[in-house]
Motif scaffolding. Structure first.
Motif, PDB file in Angstrom:
ATOM      1  N   GLN A  39       0.821  -1.199   0.000  1.00 31.15           N
ATOM      2  CA  GLN A  39       0.000   0.000   0.000  1.00 31.15           C
ATOM      3  C   GLN A  39       0.864   1.262   0.000  1.00 31.15           C
ATOM      4  O   GLN A  39       1.837   1.365   0.748  1.00 31.15           O
ATOM      5  N   LEU A  40       0.496   2.198  -0.837  1.00 27.80           N
ATOM      6  CA  LEU A  40       1.174   3.488  -0.903  1.00 27.80           C
ATOM      7  C   LEU A  40       0.569   4.427   0.142  1.00 27.80           C
ATOM      8  O   LEU A  40      -0.639   4.439   0.344  1.00 27.80           O
ATOM      9  N   ASN A  41       1.419   5.203   0.815  1.00 25.80           N
ATOM     10  CA  ASN A  41       0.937   6.176   1.801  1.00 25.80           C
ATOM     11  C   ASN A  41       1.617   7.521   1.542  1.00 25.80           C
ATOM     12  O   ASN A  41       2.613   7.867   2.195  1.00 25.80           O
ATOM     13  N   PRO A  42       1.096   8.300   0.585  1.00 25.78           N
ATOM     14  CA  PRO A  42       1.717   9.573   0.224  1.00 25.78           C
ATOM     15  C   PRO A  42       1.825  10.560   1.378  1.00 25.78           C
ATOM     16  O   PRO A  42       2.657  11.463   1.335  1.00 25.78           O
ATOM     17  N   ARG A  43       0.993  10.395   2.413  1.00 22.04           N
ATOM     18  CA  ARG A  43       1.060  11.317   3.552  1.00 22.04           C
ATOM     19  C   ARG A  43       2.405  11.227   4.266  1.00 22.04           C
ATOM     20  O   ARG A  43       2.854  12.196   4.876  1.00 22.04           O
ATOM     21  N   LEU A  44       3.048  10.072   4.186  1.00 19.48           N
ATOM     22  CA  LEU A  44       4.342   9.905   4.845  1.00 19.48           C
ATOM     23  C   LEU A  44       5.455  10.625   4.088  1.00 19.48           C
ATOM     24  O   LEU A  44       6.441  11.050   4.690  1.00 19.48           O
ATOM     25  N   GLY A  45       5.310  10.749   2.781  1.00 19.28           N
ATOM     26  CA  GLY A  45       6.354  11.386   1.987  1.00 19.28           C
ATOM     27  C   GLY A  45       7.654  10.605   2.087  1.00 19.28           C
ATOM     28  O   GLY A  45       7.667   9.377   2.022  1.00 19.28           O
ATOM     29  N   ILE A  46       8.753  11.318   2.293  1.00 19.38           N
ATOM     30  CA  ILE A  46      10.064  10.686   2.415  1.00 19.38           C
ATOM     31  C   ILE A  46      10.476  10.688   3.874  1.00 19.38           C
ATOM     32  O   ILE A  46      10.467  11.723   4.538  1.00 19.38           O
ATOM     33  N   VAL A  47      10.852   9.518   4.369  1.00 14.40           N
ATOM     34  CA  VAL A  47      11.330   9.385   5.736  1.00 14.40           C
ATOM     35  C   VAL A  47      12.783   8.924   5.699  1.00 14.40           C
ATOM     36  O   VAL A  47      13.081   7.871   5.130  1.00 14.40           O
ATOM     37  N   GLU A  48      13.668   9.720   6.264  1.00 13.62           N
ATOM     38  CA  GLU A  48      15.060   9.306   6.414  1.00 13.62           C
ATOM     39  C   GLU A  48      15.240   8.763   7.824  1.00 13.62           C
ATOM     40  O   GLU A  48      15.089   9.487   8.806  1.00 13.62           O
ATOM     41  N   ILE A  49      15.562   7.486   7.923  1.00 15.83           N
ATOM     42  CA  ILE A  49      15.786   6.849   9.207  1.00 15.83           C
ATOM     43  C   ILE A  49      17.293   6.839   9.452  1.00 15.83           C
ATOM     44  O   ILE A  49      18.058   6.355   8.620  1.00 15.83           O
ATOM     45  N   GLY A 180       6.015   5.296   2.247  1.00 21.63           N
ATOM     46  CA  GLY A 180       5.699   4.106   3.021  1.00 21.63           C
ATOM     47  C   GLY A 180       5.792   2.805   2.249  1.00 21.63           C
ATOM     48  O   GLY A 180       5.548   1.736   2.814  1.00 21.63           O
ATOM     49  N   LYS A 181       6.187   2.862   0.984  1.00 24.91           N
ATOM     50  CA  LYS A 181       6.169   1.674   0.132  1.00 24.91           C
ATOM     51  C   LYS A 181       7.546   1.275  -0.380  1.00 24.91           C
ATOM     52  O   LYS A 181       7.863   0.088  -0.463  1.00 24.91           O
ATOM     53  N   TYR A 182       8.358   2.259  -0.733  1.00 26.57           N
ATOM     54  CA  TYR A 182       9.636   1.974  -1.386  1.00 26.57           C
ATOM     55  C   TYR A 182      10.816   2.287  -0.468  1.00 26.57           C
ATOM     56  O   TYR A 182      10.859   3.328   0.186  1.00 26.57           O
ATOM     57  N   LYS A 183      11.784   1.385  -0.466  1.00 25.47           N
ATOM     58  CA  LYS A 183      13.033   1.601   0.251  1.00 25.47           C
ATOM     59  C   LYS A 183      14.139   1.796  -0.778  1.00 25.47           C
ATOM     60  O   LYS A 183      14.462   0.884  -1.542  1.00 25.47           O
ATOM     61  N   ALA A 184      14.698   3.001  -0.817  1.00 25.46           N
ATOM     62  CA  ALA A 184      15.748   3.307  -1.789  1.00 25.46           C
ATOM     63  C   ALA A 184      17.064   2.667  -1.362  1.00 25.46           C
ATOM     64  O   ALA A 184      17.363   2.559  -0.168  1.00 25.46           O
ATOM     65  N   LYS A 185      17.862   2.251  -2.353  1.00 24.96           N
ATOM     66  CA  LYS A 185      19.132   1.589  -2.066  1.00 24.96           C
ATOM     67  C   LYS A 185      20.267   2.345  -2.760  1.00 24.96           C
ATOM     68  O   LYS A 185      20.204   2.587  -3.963  1.00 24.96           O
TER      69      LYS A 185
END
Length: 206
Positions: A39-49, A180-185
């Protein structure tokens, strides 16, 4: 409409289409990004952990700044802090999370983050008390009483819970999660510019 003008329009459309296809071919699932949720959650936008005690996170600060400068206004960028680094006591890392969130609430997050990163990675400072972390924020010219009040508020507990929710399941930093859907590498063949391009591309994916 002249034939020449029509041909120019068609050429332009074809060029844009070809460019989009090339970009799609450039980024491959499994190699450049992973799907971690259906599921896509555009409200989260980009999260840098990230962690303040992570050397790679410190190096990625310039990339994060570059990314933020290129984001459309309707896409959020949020930092979420982890507390599993072995190079600092857990209570010190927890205080760093809290002070970052207090700084965010009073619009001092960028200056606090920069100061704490510098203290750890450039000045090689070791923090042995939560008060020393708090002092980093107070040095940014903020109201000490306001800091204390925010730090002990019910709302701060909610902010901390949200931070911890965003970091659930993450065991390596820095990690960038998109919508909330994609993890960039970040792969070995990437430059900072291409990593930013990847994340911007991921923001447009369904």
């Amino acid at each position: 409409m002249s034939a020449a003008f029509l041909a120019a329009i068609l050429f332009s459309v074809a060029s844009v289409s070809a460019s989009a296809q090339n970009t799609a071919a450039q980024w491959q699932e499994g190699e450049h990004y992973d799907i971690i949720n259906e599921q896509l959650n555009p409200r989260l936008g980009i999260v840098e952990i990230f962690s303040f005690w992570c050397p790679h996170c410190f190096q990625f600060e310039s990339i994060a700044s570059q990314l933020k400068s290129k984001l459309p206004e309707d896409i959020n960028f949020t930092k979420a802090h982890v507390e599993f680094m072995r190079s600092a006591p857990v209570n010190i890392q927890q205080e760093a999370t809290k002070m970052m969130l207090v700084a965010r609430a009073i619009n001092r997050e960028d200056s606090f983050n920069k100061a704490l990163f510098k203290a750890i990675h450039e000045d090689k400072k070791h923090f042995n008390s939560v008060e020393a972390i708090k002092e980093i924020l107070l040095e940014q010219g903020v109201d000490g009483e306001k800091v204390l009040k925010l730090a002990d508020s019910f709302g701060m507990k909610s902010r901390i819970n949200r931070n911890n929710k965003l970091t659930e399941g993450i065991n390596e930093v820095p990690t960038f999660i998109v919508n909330g859907k994609y993890k960039a590498k970040f792969t070995r063949d990437m430059t900072p510019d291409s990593f930013v391009e990847l994340i911007l591309w991921l923001t447009k994916q369904p």
